[in-house]
Design a protein around this motif. Structure first.
Motif, PDB file in Angstrom:
ATOM      1  N   ARG A  34      -5.289  27.780 -25.008  1.00 37.71           N
ATOM      2  CA  ARG A  34      -4.549  29.048 -25.109  1.00 37.71           C
ATOM      3  C   ARG A  34      -3.751  29.105 -26.416  1.00 37.71           C
ATOM      4  O   ARG A  34      -3.724  30.137 -27.079  1.00 37.71           O
ATOM      5  N   GLN A  35      -3.108  28.014 -26.764  1.00 42.15           N
ATOM      6  CA  GLN A  35      -2.340  27.978 -28.008  1.00 42.15           C
ATOM      7  C   GLN A  35      -3.269  28.148 -29.209  1.00 42.15           C
ATOM      8  O   GLN A  35      -2.945  28.879 -30.148  1.00 42.15           O
ATOM      9  N   ALA A  36      -4.409  27.494 -29.180  1.00 40.61           N
ATOM     10  CA  ALA A  36      -5.375  27.620 -30.280  1.00 40.61           C
ATOM     11  C   ALA A  36      -5.834  29.069 -30.423  1.00 40.61           C
ATOM     12  O   ALA A  36      -5.959  29.584 -31.540  1.00 40.61           O
ATOM     13  N   ALA A  37      -6.068  29.728 -29.292  1.00 42.62           N
ATOM     14  CA  ALA A  37      -6.538  31.113 -29.313  1.00 42.62           C
ATOM     15  C   ALA A  37      -5.477  32.066 -29.849  1.00 42.62           C
ATOM     16  O   ALA A  37      -5.797  33.179 -30.261  1.00 42.62           O
ATOM     17  N   GLN A  38      -4.228  31.632 -29.863  1.00 36.71           N
ATOM     18  CA  GLN A  38      -3.139  32.467 -30.364  1.00 36.71           C
ATOM     19  C   GLN A  38      -2.727  32.091 -31.783  1.00 36.71           C
ATOM     20  O   GLN A  38      -1.797  32.668 -32.322  1.00 36.71           O
ATOM     21  N   THR A  39      -3.424  31.143 -32.389  1.00 31.53           N
ATOM     22  CA  THR A  39      -3.130  30.716 -33.750  1.00 31.53           C
ATOM     23  C   THR A  39      -3.928  31.588 -34.706  1.00 31.53           C
ATOM     24  O   THR A  39      -5.163  31.653 -34.625  1.00 31.53           O
ATOM     25  N   ALA A  40      -3.234  32.247 -35.617  1.00 37.89           N
ATOM     26  CA  ALA A  40      -3.843  33.265 -36.471  1.00 37.89           C
ATOM     27  C   ALA A  40      -5.106  32.781 -37.182  1.00 37.89           C
ATOM     28  O   ALA A  40      -6.143  33.452 -37.143  1.00 37.89           O
ATOM     29  N   GLY A  41      -5.074  31.651 -37.828  1.00 36.96           N
ATOM     30  CA  GLY A  41      -6.241  31.160 -38.562  1.00 36.96           C
ATOM     31  C   GLY A  41      -7.430  30.928 -37.658  1.00 36.96           C
ATOM     32  O   GLY A  41      -8.574  31.254 -38.014  1.00 36.96           O
ATOM     33  N   TYR A  42      -7.184  30.379 -36.495  1.00 37.00           N
ATOM     34  CA  TYR A  42      -8.264  30.129 -35.546  1.00 37.00           C
ATOM     35  C   TYR A  42      -8.797  31.447 -34.978  1.00 37.00           C
ATOM     36  O   TYR A  42      -9.999  31.639 -34.837  1.00 37.00           O
ATOM     37  N   THR A  43      -7.897  32.369 -34.658  1.00 38.01           N
ATOM     38  CA  THR A  43      -8.302  33.662 -34.112  1.00 38.01           C
ATOM     39  C   THR A  43      -9.159  34.415 -35.117  1.00 38.01           C
ATOM     40  O   THR A  43     -10.193  34.980 -34.759  1.00 38.01           O
ATOM     41  N   ASP A  44      -8.737  34.415 -36.383  1.00 40.85           N
ATOM     42  CA  ASP A  44      -9.519  35.094 -37.418  1.00 40.85           C
ATOM     43  C   ASP A  44     -10.924  34.509 -37.518  1.00 40.85           C
ATOM     44  O   ASP A  44     -11.909  35.241 -37.619  1.00 40.85           O
ATOM     45  N   ALA A  45     -11.030  33.185 -37.497  1.00 37.21           N
ATOM     46  CA  ALA A  45     -12.338  32.529 -37.583  1.00 37.21           C
ATOM     47  C   ALA A  45     -13.188  32.846 -36.360  1.00 37.21           C
ATOM     48  O   ALA A  45     -14.403  33.069 -36.480  1.00 37.21           O
ATOM     49  N   LEU A  46     -12.572  32.868 -35.170  1.00 39.75           N
ATOM     50  CA  LEU A  46     -13.310  33.213 -33.951  1.00 39.75           C
ATOM     51  C   LEU A  46     -13.855  34.637 -34.013  1.00 39.75           C
ATOM     52  O   LEU A  46     -15.015  34.884 -33.662  1.00 39.75           O
ATOM     53  N   ILE A  47     -13.027  35.553 -34.468  1.00 40.96           N
ATOM     54  CA  ILE A  47     -13.460  36.949 -34.575  1.00 40.96           C
ATOM     55  C   ILE A  47     -14.605  37.063 -35.575  1.00 40.96           C
ATOM     56  O   ILE A  47     -15.624  37.714 -35.301  1.00 40.96           O
ATOM     57  N   GLU A  48     -14.463  36.418 -36.706  1.00 42.80           N
ATOM     58  CA  GLU A  48     -15.502  36.467 -37.738  1.00 42.80           C
ATOM     59  C   GLU A  48     -16.831  35.925 -37.217  1.00 42.80           C
ATOM     60  O   GLU A  48     -17.885  36.519 -37.420  1.00 42.80           O
ATOM     61  N   LYS A  49     -16.771  34.778 -36.534  1.00 35.74           N
ATOM     62  CA  LYS A  49     -17.998  34.164 -36.023  1.00 35.74           C
ATOM     63  C   LYS A  49     -18.600  34.925 -34.845  1.00 35.74           C
ATOM     64  O   LYS A  49     -19.793  34.825 -34.583  1.00 35.74           O
ATOM     65  N   SER A  50     -17.784  35.682 -34.130  1.00 38.63           N
ATOM     66  CA  SER A  50     -18.302  36.395 -32.960  1.00 38.63           C
ATOM     67  C   SER A  50     -18.868  37.763 -33.310  1.00 38.63           C
ATOM     68  O   SER A  50     -19.593  38.352 -32.492  1.00 38.63           O
ATOM     69  N   GLU A  51     -18.596  38.271 -34.495  1.00 35.75           N
ATOM     70  CA  GLU A  51     -19.076  39.609 -34.859  1.00 35.75           C
ATOM     71  C   GLU A  51     -20.598  39.749 -34.753  1.00 35.75           C
ATOM     72  O   GLU A  51     -21.080  40.740 -34.192  1.00 35.75           O
ATOM     73  N   PRO A  52     -21.402  38.810 -35.272  1.00 33.66           N
ATOM     74  CA  PRO A  52     -22.857  38.969 -35.123  1.00 33.66           C
ATOM     75  C   PRO A  52     -23.304  39.011 -33.655  1.00 33.66           C
ATOM     76  O   PRO A  52     -24.216  39.766 -33.299  1.00 33.66           O
ATOM     77  N   PHE A  53     -22.653  38.225 -32.807  1.00 41.68           N
ATOM     78  CA  PHE A  53     -22.997  38.239 -31.385  1.00 41.68           C
ATOM     79  C   PHE A  53     -22.622  39.579 -30.754  1.00 41.68           C
ATOM     80  O   PHE A  53     -23.364  40.108 -29.925  1.00 41.68           O
ATOM     81  N   GLN A  54     -21.484  40.113 -31.159  1.00 33.20           N
ATOM     82  CA  GLN A  54     -21.054  41.415 -30.640  1.00 33.20           C
ATOM     83  C   GLN A  54     -22.021  42.506 -31.072  1.00 33.20           C
ATOM     84  O   GLN A  54     -22.394  43.371 -30.275  1.00 33.20           O
ATOM     85  N   GLN A  55     -22.472  42.458 -32.315  1.00 30.98           N
ATOM     86  CA  GLN A  55     -23.435  43.449 -32.797  1.00 30.98           C
ATOM     87  C   GLN A  55     -24.756  43.331 -32.046  1.00 30.98           C
ATOM     88  O   GLN A  55     -25.364  44.343 -31.676  1.00 30.98           O
ATOM     89  N   GLU A  56     -25.194  42.095 -31.817  1.00 31.44           N
ATOM     90  CA  GLU A  56     -26.427  41.887 -31.062  1.00 31.44           C
ATOM     91  C   GLU A  56     -26.285  42.441 -29.649  1.00 31.44           C
ATOM     92  O   GLU A  56     -27.171  43.128 -29.136  1.00 31.44           O
ATOM     93  N   TRP A  57     -25.148  42.149 -28.997  1.00 36.50           N
ATOM     94  CA  TRP A  57     -24.895  42.631 -27.642  1.00 36.50           C
ATOM     95  C   TRP A  57     -24.900  44.164 -27.611  1.00 36.50           C
ATOM     96  O   TRP A  57     -25.510  44.769 -26.726  1.00 36.50           O
ATOM     97  N   ASN A  58     -24.248  44.774 -28.581  1.00 34.26           N
ATOM     98  CA  ASN A  58     -24.187  46.240 -28.638  1.00 34.26           C
ATOM     99  C   ASN A  58     -25.567  46.862 -28.840  1.00 34.26           C
ATOM    100  O   ASN A  58     -25.810  47.985 -28.409  1.00 34.26           O
ATOM    101  N   GLY A  59     -26.474  46.139 -29.484  1.00 35.51           N
ATOM    102  CA  GLY A  59     -27.821  46.637 -29.729  1.00 35.51           C
ATOM    103  C   GLY A  59     -28.783  46.418 -28.577  1.00 35.51           C
ATOM    104  O   GLY A  59     -29.925  46.886 -28.613  1.00 35.51           O
ATOM    105  N   MET A  60     -28.354  45.722 -27.543  1.00 34.65           N
ATOM    106  CA  MET A  60     -29.228  45.432 -26.403  1.00 34.65           C
ATOM    107  C   MET A  60     -29.242  46.586 -25.409  1.00 34.65           C
ATOM    108  O   MET A  60     -28.252  47.306 -25.253  1.00 34.65           O
ATOM    109  N   SER A  61     -30.376  46.676 -24.732  1.00 38.80           N
ATOM    110  CA  SER A  61     -30.457  47.626 -23.622  1.00 38.80           C
ATOM    111  C   SER A  61     -29.685  47.044 -22.438  1.00 38.80           C
ATOM    112  O   SER A  61     -29.360  45.850 -22.415  1.00 38.80           O
ATOM    113  N   GLU A  62     -29.448  47.881 -21.460  1.00 42.49           N
ATOM    114  CA  GLU A  62     -28.755  47.420 -20.248  1.00 42.49           C
ATOM    115  C   GLU A  62     -29.551  46.309 -19.564  1.00 42.49           C
ATOM    116  O   GLU A  62     -28.991  45.324 -19.080  1.00 42.49           O
TER     117      GLU A  62
END
Length: 133
Positions: free
Chosen positions: A58-86
Motif C-alpha cells: 500500500r505504501q509503495a502504491a502511494q509513492t509518487a515515483g512508483y505510481t508514475d511508473a505503474l501508470i506508465e507501464k499499465s497504459e498499453p494494457f489499458q489500451q488493449e483492454w479498451n480495444g477488446m470486445s465484451e
C-alpha cells in the motif's frame, strides 16, 4: 547483501489487499517477476522493496515515483483492454479466474500435505490415542 540472502515476505504480507490466499500468492509471484527487471528499473526497485519488507505494498502504491511508473507501464494494457470486445474481456477474465483457481488448488494441496506430515510425525510417543486407565 545479495537479494537471494535478504528476508523475503510470504503471501500473508498481501492479505490486506488480496481477497484470499490464492490472490495473495498470485500477487507475490507477479511482484517476483517484476523484481527480476522486466518492467524497468523503478518497478524492479519497488517490487524488491516490497518483497523484502522494506516497504508495504500500500505504501509503495502511494509513492509518487512508483505510481508514475505503474501508470506508465499499465497504459498499453489499458489500451488493449479498451480495444477488446465484451466477449474478449470475458474470456480474459475467465483465464484470470482459472489461474487464481490453480493457485487456490495448489495452496490447498500444500496444506493437506503439511497436515498429513504433521499427523504422521506425531509418532509412537505422542500420547494420543491411549490411556493408562
Amino acid at each position: 547483501m545479495s537479494s537471494e540472502h535478504q528476508k523475503r515476505v510470504d503471501d500473508a504480507e498481501f492479505m490486506d489487499v488480496a481477497r484470499d490466499p490464492g490472490e495473495a500468492r498470485a500477487l507475490r509471484k507477479s511482484l517476483e517477476m517484476i523484481a527480476r527487471g522486466g518492467a524497468g528499473d523503478t518497478l524492479k526497485e519497488m517490487a524488491q522493496d516490497v518483497l523484502t519488507g522494506r516497504i508495504g505494498l500500500r505504501q509503495a502504491a502511494q509513492t509518487a515515483g512508483y505510481t508514475d511508473a505503474l501508470i506508465e507501464k499499465s497504459e498499453p494494457f489499458q489500451q488493449e483492454w479498451n480495444g477488446m470486445s465484451e466477449a474478449e474481456r470475458h474470456a480474459r477474465a475467465a483465464e484470470g479466474e482459472r489461474a487464481l483457481e490453480n493457485e487456490r488448488r495448489e495452496i490447498a494441496e500444500e496444506r493437506r500435505a503439511v497436515q498429513g506430515q504433521n499427523s504422521h510425525s506425531a509418532g509412537r510417543h505422542s500420547g494420543g490415542g491411549w490411556s493408562l486407565y
